[in-house]
Design a protein around this motif. Sequence first.
Motif, PDB file in Angstrom:
ATOM      1  N   ASN A   1      -6.871   5.119  -8.567  1.00  0.00           N
ATOM      2  CA  ASN A   1      -6.776   3.677  -8.801  1.00  0.00           C
ATOM      3  C   ASN A   1      -5.709   2.985  -7.976  1.00  0.00           C
ATOM      4  OD1 ASN A   1      -8.897   3.572 -10.704  1.00  0.00           O
ATOM      5  ND2 ASN A   1      -7.518   4.244 -12.322  1.00  0.00           N
ATOM      6  N   ASP A   2      -5.306   3.623  -6.882  1.00  0.00           N
ATOM      7  CA  ASP A   2      -4.344   2.998  -5.981  1.00  0.00           C
ATOM      8  C   ASP A   2      -4.678   3.384  -4.555  1.00  0.00           C
ATOM      9  OD1 ASP A   2      -1.949   1.448  -5.443  1.00  0.00           O
ATOM     10  OD2 ASP A   2      -1.059   3.358  -4.854  1.00  0.00           O
ATOM     11  N   PHE A   3      -4.590   2.427  -3.627  1.00  0.00           N
ATOM     12  CA  PHE A   3      -4.836   2.724  -2.220  1.00  0.00           C
ATOM     13  C   PHE A   3      -4.115   1.684  -1.361  1.00  0.00           C
ATOM     14  CE2 PHE A   3      -7.921  -0.676  -2.254  1.00  0.00           C
ATOM     15  CZ  PHE A   3      -8.620  -0.541  -3.444  1.00  0.00           C
ATOM     16  N   GLN A   4      -3.870   2.059  -0.106  1.00  0.00           N
ATOM     17  CA  GLN A   4      -3.148   1.187   0.821  1.00  0.00           C
ATOM     18  C   GLN A   4      -3.918   1.071   2.133  1.00  0.00           C
ATOM     19  OE1 GLN A   4      -1.216   3.792  -0.769  1.00  0.00           O
ATOM     20  NE2 GLN A   4      -0.852   2.214  -2.325  1.00  0.00           N
ATOM     21  N   LYS A   5      -3.750  -0.053   2.790  1.00  0.00           N
ATOM     22  CA  LYS A   5      -4.382  -0.257   4.093  1.00  0.00           C
ATOM     23  C   LYS A   5      -3.664   0.569   5.153  1.00  0.00           C
ATOM     24  CE  LYS A   5      -5.952  -4.984   3.224  1.00  0.00           C
ATOM     25  NZ  LYS A   5      -5.871  -6.405   3.672  1.00  0.00           N
ATOM     26  N   GLY A   6      -4.472   1.056   6.084  1.00  0.00           N
ATOM     27  CA  GLY A   6      -3.922   1.705   7.255  1.00  0.00           C
ATOM     28  C   GLY A   6      -3.828   0.719   8.397  1.00  0.00           C
ATOM     29  N   ASP A   7      -3.998   1.209   9.614  1.00  0.00           N
ATOM     30  CA  ASP A   7      -3.815   0.365  10.798  1.00  0.00           C
ATOM     31  C   ASP A   7      -5.019  -0.524  11.103  1.00  0.00           C
ATOM     32  OD1 ASP A   7      -2.193   3.191  12.281  1.00  0.00           O
ATOM     33  OD2 ASP A   7      -1.277   1.453  11.315  1.00  0.00           O
ATOM     34  N   ILE A   8      -6.205  -0.128  10.645  1.00  0.00           N
ATOM     35  CA  ILE A   8      -7.420  -0.872  11.028  1.00  0.00           C
ATOM     36  C   ILE A   8      -8.312  -1.111   9.816  1.00  0.00           C
ATOM     37  CG2 ILE A   8      -7.414  -0.122  13.447  1.00  0.00           C
ATOM     38  CD1 ILE A   8      -9.565   1.978  12.596  1.00  0.00           C
ATOM     39  N   ALA A   9      -7.770  -1.683   8.743  1.00  0.00           N
ATOM     40  CA  ALA A   9      -8.501  -1.835   7.483  1.00  0.00           C
ATOM     41  C   ALA A   9      -9.511  -2.984   7.471  1.00  0.00           C
ATOM     42  CB  ALA A   9      -7.506  -2.017   6.343  1.00  0.00           C
ATOM     43  N   GLU A  10      -9.395  -3.909   8.411  1.00  0.00           N
ATOM     44  CA  GLU A  10     -10.264  -5.085   8.375  1.00  0.00           C
ATOM     45  C   GLU A  10     -11.731  -4.697   8.519  1.00  0.00           C
ATOM     46  OE1 GLU A  10      -9.178  -8.128  11.114  1.00  0.00           O
ATOM     47  OE2 GLU A  10     -10.908  -9.385  10.628  1.00  0.00           O
ATOM     48  N   GLY A  11     -12.560  -5.207   7.577  1.00  0.00           N
ATOM     49  CA  GLY A  11     -13.986  -4.900   7.623  1.00  0.00           C
ATOM     50  C   GLY A  11     -14.374  -3.665   6.839  1.00  0.00           C
ATOM     51  N   TYR A  12     -13.399  -3.051   6.173  1.00  0.00           N
ATOM     52  CA  TYR A  12     -13.632  -1.854   5.367  1.00  0.00           C
ATOM     53  C   TYR A  12     -13.114  -2.077   3.944  1.00  0.00           C
ATOM     54  CZ  TYR A  12     -14.030   0.442   9.947  1.00  0.00           C
ATOM     55  OH  TYR A  12     -14.398   0.789  11.218  1.00  0.00           O
ATOM     56  N   SER A  13     -13.684  -1.344   2.986  1.00  0.00           N
ATOM     57  CA  SER A  13     -13.145  -1.334   1.631  1.00  0.00           C
ATOM     58  C   SER A  13     -13.288   0.066   1.059  1.00  0.00           C
ATOM     59  CB  SER A  13     -13.859  -2.353   0.737  1.00  0.00           C
ATOM     60  OG  SER A  13     -15.225  -1.985   0.547  1.00  0.00           O
ATOM     61  N   VAL A  14     -12.431   0.383   0.086  1.00  0.00           N
ATOM     62  CA  VAL A  14     -12.440   1.704  -0.538  1.00  0.00           C
ATOM     63  C   VAL A  14     -12.252   1.565  -2.036  1.00  0.00           C
ATOM     64  CG1 VAL A  14     -11.560   2.973   1.479  1.00  0.00           C
ATOM     65  CG2 VAL A  14      -9.957   1.973  -0.177  1.00  0.00           C
ATOM     66  N   SER A  15     -12.484   2.651  -2.749  1.00  0.00           N
ATOM     67  CA  SER A  15     -12.164   2.746  -4.167  1.00  0.00           C
ATOM     68  C   SER A  15     -11.699   4.161  -4.443  1.00  0.00           C
ATOM     69  CB  SER A  15     -13.373   2.392  -5.029  1.00  0.00           C
ATOM     70  OG  SER A  15     -14.434   3.311  -4.809  1.00  0.00           O
ATOM     71  N   ARG A  16     -10.910   4.314  -5.498  1.00  0.00           N
ATOM     72  CA  ARG A  16     -10.449   5.655  -5.877  1.00  0.00           C
ATOM     73  C   ARG A  16     -10.463   5.738  -7.407  1.00  0.00           C
ATOM     74  NH1 ARG A  16      -6.515   9.554  -4.092  1.00  0.00           N
ATOM     75  NH2 ARG A  16      -7.377  11.544  -4.818  1.00  0.00           N
ATOM     76  N   GLU A  17     -11.665   5.842  -7.940  1.00  0.00           N
ATOM     77  CA  GLU A  17     -11.839   5.894  -9.393  1.00  0.00           C
ATOM     78  C   GLU A  17     -11.665   7.304  -9.943  1.00  0.00           C
ATOM     79  OE1 GLU A  17     -15.585   4.103 -10.230  1.00  0.00           O
ATOM     80  OE2 GLU A  17     -15.022   2.158  -9.407  1.00  0.00           O
ATOM     81  N   LYS A  18     -11.866   8.293  -9.080  1.00  0.00           N
ATOM     82  CA  LYS A  18     -11.700   9.685  -9.484  1.00  0.00           C
ATOM     83  C   LYS A  18     -10.842  10.402  -8.459  1.00  0.00           C
ATOM     84  CE  LYS A  18     -16.055  10.659  -9.438  1.00  0.00           C
ATOM     85  NZ  LYS A  18     -17.327  11.443  -9.577  1.00  0.00           N
ATOM     86  N   LYS A  19     -10.117  11.399  -8.889  1.00  0.00           N
ATOM     87  CA  LYS A  19      -9.223  12.118  -7.986  1.00  0.00           C
ATOM     88  C   LYS A  19      -9.994  12.769  -6.846  1.00  0.00           C
ATOM     89  CE  LYS A  19      -5.560  15.622  -8.112  1.00  0.00           C
ATOM     90  NZ  LYS A  19      -4.803  16.544  -8.987  1.00  0.00           N
ATOM     91  N   GLU A  20     -11.196  13.250  -7.121  1.00  0.00           N
ATOM     92  CA  GLU A  20     -11.926  14.015  -6.120  1.00  0.00           C
ATOM     93  C   GLU A  20     -12.777  13.169  -5.187  1.00  0.00           C
ATOM     94  OE1 GLU A  20     -12.016  14.356  -9.382  1.00  0.00           O
ATOM     95  OE2 GLU A  20     -14.072  14.309 -10.136  1.00  0.00           O
ATOM     96  N   SER A  21     -12.830  11.856  -5.402  1.00  0.00           N
ATOM     97  CA  SER A  21     -13.755  11.033  -4.633  1.00  0.00           C
ATOM     98  C   SER A  21     -13.059   9.814  -4.024  1.00  0.00           C
ATOM     99  CB  SER A  21     -14.893  10.572  -5.560  1.00  0.00           C
ATOM    100  OG  SER A  21     -15.783   9.733  -4.889  1.00  0.00           O
ATOM    101  N   PHE A  22     -13.405   9.503  -2.771  1.00  0.00           N
ATOM    102  CA  PHE A  22     -12.769   8.375  -2.077  1.00  0.00           C
ATOM    103  C   PHE A  22     -13.798   7.754  -1.137  1.00  0.00           C
ATOM    104  CE2 PHE A  22      -9.488   5.675  -0.990  1.00  0.00           C
ATOM    105  CZ  PHE A  22      -8.912   5.848   0.267  1.00  0.00           C
TER     106      PHE A  22
END
Lengths: 110, 117
Positions: free
Chosen positions: B53-74
Amino acid sequence: DAKTTQPTSMDCAEGRAANLPCNHSTISGNEYVYWYRQIHSQGPQYIIHGLKNNETNEMASLIITEDRKSSTLILPHATLRDTAVYYCIVSLYGAQKLVFGQGTRLTINP
Amino acid sequence: DGGITQSPKYLFRKEGQNVTLSCEQNLNHDAMYWYRQDPGQGLRLIYYSQIVNDFQKGDIAEGYSVSREKKESFPLTVTSAQKNPTAFYLCASSTKRTGIRGGQPQHFGDGTRLSIL
């Protein structure tokens, strides 16, 4: 993170030791040296890492100079399967970001 | 065997379409990462997550999205806002355990190659 400089490409004969150099003259005291390799169309494979002491594992040896401004990855008996792009990366302890440059394209010749 | 699984291996996207790339790990690693690689180039960091439930942008995050609802999945979604999505996408994970030698390395999956139709 410190920047690294590697030769663009290298060749080595099969069965010989492959020595891949890396310069990291701006490395800071708490930055580690990591080596990865990437075989065509696959994900990078971790090889070895070190802080200031020389390290050895089943894949390779890592020699870090005393001033830590450069290092050498040694593949002791290169095989054709070692043909890959090798990346030298300098990163803070526990850092979340690895900065991959263009690496060294190592070709092992029969 | 423990490892990181990325799927699909190849993916095609139409213009204006969102697509989601899967990344699953059974290494019990806390941190996960997404990188992008263009031909002949090194990897660039898109997003990373150190905990559920926590994530940070890297160097080229524009145009992308992520989720981290489970430890094993991203999972990574490439949105229509990403104007040049054709690339090789790599997922990685690492443990936060310090260990004697510290500096735990990242382990990578075999990637997803995305192309635009």
